[in-house]
Motif scaffolding. Sequence first.
Motif, PDB file in Angstrom:
ATOM      1  N   ILE A  13       0.858  -1.166   0.000  1.00  7.66           N
ATOM      2  CA  ILE A  13       0.000   0.000   0.000  1.00  7.66           C
ATOM      3  C   ILE A  13       0.906   1.230   0.000  1.00  7.66           C
ATOM      4  O   ILE A  13       1.749   1.401   0.874  1.00  7.66           O
ATOM      5  CB  ILE A  13      -0.911   0.018   1.244  1.00  7.66           C
ATOM      6  N   ALA A  14       0.724   2.073  -0.968  1.00  7.25           N
ATOM      7  CA  ALA A  14       1.517   3.293  -1.076  1.00  7.25           C
ATOM      8  C   ALA A  14       0.758   4.457  -0.463  1.00  7.25           C
ATOM      9  O   ALA A  14      -0.411   4.675  -0.758  1.00  7.25           O
ATOM     10  CB  ALA A  14       1.830   3.594  -2.535  1.00  7.25           C
ATOM     11  N   VAL A  15       1.417   5.172   0.413  1.00  2.49           N
ATOM     12  CA  VAL A  15       0.818   6.336   1.052  1.00  2.49           C
ATOM     13  C   VAL A  15       1.420   7.575   0.408  1.00  2.49           C
ATOM     14  O   VAL A  15       2.641   7.701   0.332  1.00  2.49           O
ATOM     15  CB  VAL A  15       1.089   6.332   2.572  1.00  2.49           C
ATOM     16  N   GLN A  16       0.588   8.466  -0.050  1.00  4.45           N
ATOM     17  CA  GLN A  16       1.058   9.695  -0.681  1.00  4.45           C
ATOM     18  C   GLN A  16       1.073  10.812   0.359  1.00  4.45           C
ATOM     19  O   GLN A  16       0.035  11.274   0.803  1.00  4.45           O
ATOM     20  CB  GLN A  16       0.137  10.052  -1.857  1.00  4.45           C
ATOM     21  N   LEU A  17       2.253  11.213   0.781  1.00  7.33           N
ATOM     22  CA  LEU A  17       2.397  12.290   1.760  1.00  7.33           C
ATOM     23  C   LEU A  17       2.425  13.634   1.043  1.00  7.33           C
ATOM     24  O   LEU A  17       2.909  13.726  -0.087  1.00  7.33           O
ATOM     25  CB  LEU A  17       3.687  12.120   2.557  1.00  7.33           C
ATOM     26  N   PRO A  18       1.956  14.675   1.704  1.00  9.87           N
ATOM     27  CA  PRO A  18       2.089  16.012   1.113  1.00  9.87           C
ATOM     28  C   PRO A  18       3.560  16.372   0.947  1.00  9.87           C
ATOM     29  O   PRO A  18       4.418  15.946   1.723  1.00  9.87           O
ATOM     30  CB  PRO A  18       1.421  16.932   2.138  1.00  9.87           C
ATOM     31  N   ASN A  19       3.847  17.159  -0.072  1.00  8.17           N
ATOM     32  CA  ASN A  19       5.231  17.521  -0.385  1.00  8.17           C
ATOM     33  C   ASN A  19       5.889  18.267   0.776  1.00  8.17           C
ATOM     34  O   ASN A  19       7.084  18.105   1.032  1.00  8.17           O
ATOM     35  CB  ASN A  19       5.269  18.364  -1.656  1.00  8.17           C
ATOM     36  N   SER A  20       5.122  19.065   1.510  1.00 11.95           N
ATOM     37  CA  SER A  20       5.704  19.791   2.641  1.00 11.95           C
ATOM     38  C   SER A  20       6.154  18.835   3.746  1.00 11.95           C
ATOM     39  O   SER A  20       7.147  19.085   4.426  1.00 11.95           O
ATOM     40  CB  SER A  20       4.694  20.800   3.192  1.00 11.95           C
ATOM     41  N   TRP A  21       5.449  17.726   3.929  1.00  7.87           N
ATOM     42  CA  TRP A  21       5.847  16.739   4.925  1.00  7.87           C
ATOM     43  C   TRP A  21       7.152  16.064   4.519  1.00  7.87           C
ATOM     44  O   TRP A  21       7.984  15.760   5.360  1.00  7.87           O
ATOM     45  CB  TRP A  21       4.758  15.691   5.108  1.00  7.87           C
ATOM     46  N   ILE A  22       7.287  15.798   3.238  1.00 10.07           N
ATOM     47  CA  ILE A  22       8.511  15.144   2.751  1.00 10.07           C
ATOM     48  C   ILE A  22       9.710  16.068   2.965  1.00 10.07           C
ATOM     49  O   ILE A  22      10.765  15.643   3.426  1.00 10.07           O
ATOM     50  CB  ILE A  22       8.355  14.731   1.281  1.00 10.07           C
ATOM     51  N   TRP A  23       9.541  17.362   2.651  1.00 11.60           N
ATOM     52  CA  TRP A  23      10.623  18.319   2.891  1.00 11.60           C
ATOM     53  C   TRP A  23      10.971  18.381   4.369  1.00 11.60           C
ATOM     54  O   TRP A  23      12.140  18.440   4.743  1.00 11.60           O
ATOM     55  CB  TRP A  23      10.223  19.711   2.393  1.00 11.60           C
ATOM     56  N   LEU A  24       9.942  18.364   5.234  1.00  7.40           N
ATOM     57  CA  LEU A  24      10.164  18.399   6.669  1.00  7.40           C
ATOM     58  C   LEU A  24      10.917  17.150   7.145  1.00  7.40           C
ATOM     59  O   LEU A  24      11.830  17.241   7.973  1.00  7.40           O
ATOM     60  CB  LEU A  24       8.831  18.529   7.408  1.00  7.40           C
ATOM     61  N   LEU A  25      10.564  16.009   6.596  1.00  6.59           N
ATOM     62  CA  LEU A  25      11.237  14.757   6.952  1.00  6.59           C
ATOM     63  C   LEU A  25      12.711  14.796   6.562  1.00  6.59           C
ATOM     64  O   LEU A  25      13.590  14.454   7.357  1.00  6.59           O
ATOM     65  CB  LEU A  25      10.534  13.577   6.289  1.00  6.59           C
ATOM     66  N   TYR A  26      13.000  15.233   5.334  1.00  5.46           N
ATOM     67  CA  TYR A  26      14.391  15.327   4.884  1.00  5.46           C
ATOM     68  C   TYR A  26      15.160  16.365   5.691  1.00  5.46           C
ATOM     69  O   TYR A  26      16.331  16.154   6.040  1.00  5.46           O
ATOM     70  CB  TYR A  26      14.455  15.661   3.393  1.00  5.46           C
ATOM     71  N   ALA A  27      14.533  17.492   6.019  1.00  2.00           N
ATOM     72  CA  ALA A  27      15.207  18.524   6.811  1.00  2.00           C
ATOM     73  C   ALA A  27      15.514  18.013   8.218  1.00  2.00           C
ATOM     74  O   ALA A  27      16.598  18.255   8.745  1.00  2.00           O
ATOM     75  CB  ALA A  27      14.352  19.781   6.871  1.00  2.00           C
ATOM     76  N   THR A  28      14.576  17.282   8.813  1.00  2.00           N
ATOM     77  CA  THR A  28      14.802  16.718  10.142  1.00  2.00           C
ATOM     78  C   THR A  28      15.944  15.713  10.111  1.00  2.00           C
ATOM     79  O   THR A  28      16.807  15.709  10.996  1.00  2.00           O
ATOM     80  CB  THR A  28      13.508  16.050  10.655  1.00  2.00           C
ATOM     81  N   ALA A  29      15.962  14.862   9.098  1.00  2.00           N
ATOM     82  CA  ALA A  29      17.040  13.885   8.969  1.00  2.00           C
ATOM     83  C   ALA A  29      18.390  14.591   8.798  1.00  2.00           C
ATOM     84  O   ALA A  29      19.394  14.171   9.389  1.00  2.00           O
ATOM     85  CB  ALA A  29      16.780  12.950   7.801  1.00  2.00           C
ATOM     86  N   ALA A  30      18.426  15.660   8.019  1.00  2.00           N
ATOM     87  CA  ALA A  30      19.677  16.400   7.822  1.00  2.00           C
ATOM     88  C   ALA A  30      20.154  17.025   9.121  1.00  2.00           C
ATOM     89  O   ALA A  30      21.353  17.002   9.429  1.00  2.00           O
ATOM     90  CB  ALA A  30      19.483  17.473   6.756  1.00  2.00           C
ATOM     91  N   VAL A  31      19.230  17.566   9.910  1.00  2.00           N
ATOM     92  CA  VAL A  31      19.604  18.165  11.189  1.00  2.00           C
ATOM     93  C   VAL A  31      20.143  17.104  12.143  1.00  2.00           C
ATOM     94  O   VAL A  31      21.147  17.318  12.835  1.00  2.00           O
ATOM     95  CB  VAL A  31      18.403  18.917  11.811  1.00  2.00           C
ATOM     96  N   VAL A  32      19.507  15.942  12.172  1.00  2.00           N
ATOM     97  CA  VAL A  32      19.964  14.862  13.055  1.00  2.00           C
ATOM     98  C   VAL A  32      21.357  14.379  12.642  1.00  2.00           C
ATOM     99  O   VAL A  32      22.239  14.197  13.493  1.00  2.00           O
ATOM    100  CB  VAL A  32      18.945  13.703  13.062  1.00  2.00           C
ATOM    101  N   VAL A  33      21.578  14.192  11.344  1.00  2.00           N
ATOM    102  CA  VAL A  33      22.896  13.752  10.859  1.00  2.00           C
ATOM    103  C   VAL A  33      23.952  14.803  11.193  1.00  2.00           C
ATOM    104  O   VAL A  33      25.055  14.478  11.653  1.00  2.00           O
ATOM    105  CB  VAL A  33      22.849  13.460   9.348  1.00  2.00           C
ATOM    106  N   PHE A  34      23.624  16.075  10.982  1.00  2.00           N
ATOM    107  CA  PHE A  34      24.573  17.146  11.306  1.00  2.00           C
ATOM    108  C   PHE A  34      24.873  17.166  12.803  1.00  2.00           C
ATOM    109  O   PHE A  34      26.028  17.338  13.210  1.00  2.00           O
ATOM    110  CB  PHE A  34      24.031  18.503  10.844  1.00  2.00           C
ATOM    111  N   ALA A  35      23.850  16.993  13.632  1.00  2.00           N
ATOM    112  CA  ALA A  35      24.046  17.018  15.086  1.00  2.00           C
ATOM    113  C   ALA A  35      24.952  15.866  15.534  1.00  2.00           C
ATOM    114  O   ALA A  35      25.843  16.069  16.365  1.00  2.00           O
ATOM    115  CB  ALA A  35      22.697  16.942  15.804  1.00  2.00           C
TER     116      ALA A  35
END
Length: 100
Positions: free
Chosen positions: A1-23
């Motif tokens: 089952i494929a879930v289609q997330l809003p594009n803003s959520w995807i950007w938020l997810l990638y930004a959060t991951a980048a912050v965690v990796v940087f930290a």
Amino acid sequence: IAVQLPNSWIWLLYATAAVVVFAFGWQFRPRIRKTPYGLLLAGLGWLAVSSIVTLTSLKQHDPPEVWERGARLLAALNLLGYVWQVCNQGACAAVDDRWR
């Protein structure tokens, strides 16, 4: 089952991951500097390329397979090589210490 997330959520997810990796990188930078971190930087760079291609691709067009999946493959190989080198150095150092 494929879930289609809003594009803003995807950007938020990638930004959060980048912050965690940087930290984590900032927290462990003295330890990372003692390792051969070239493969780590290359792997993170390829992962960034793959993420940028994924985020900027238009919904009508699929991102080029070479840039998305190829970059992820290269990222995985570089990160695997880094982990292998670091673990190998640690294992060799432990064996050397034990036999001294």
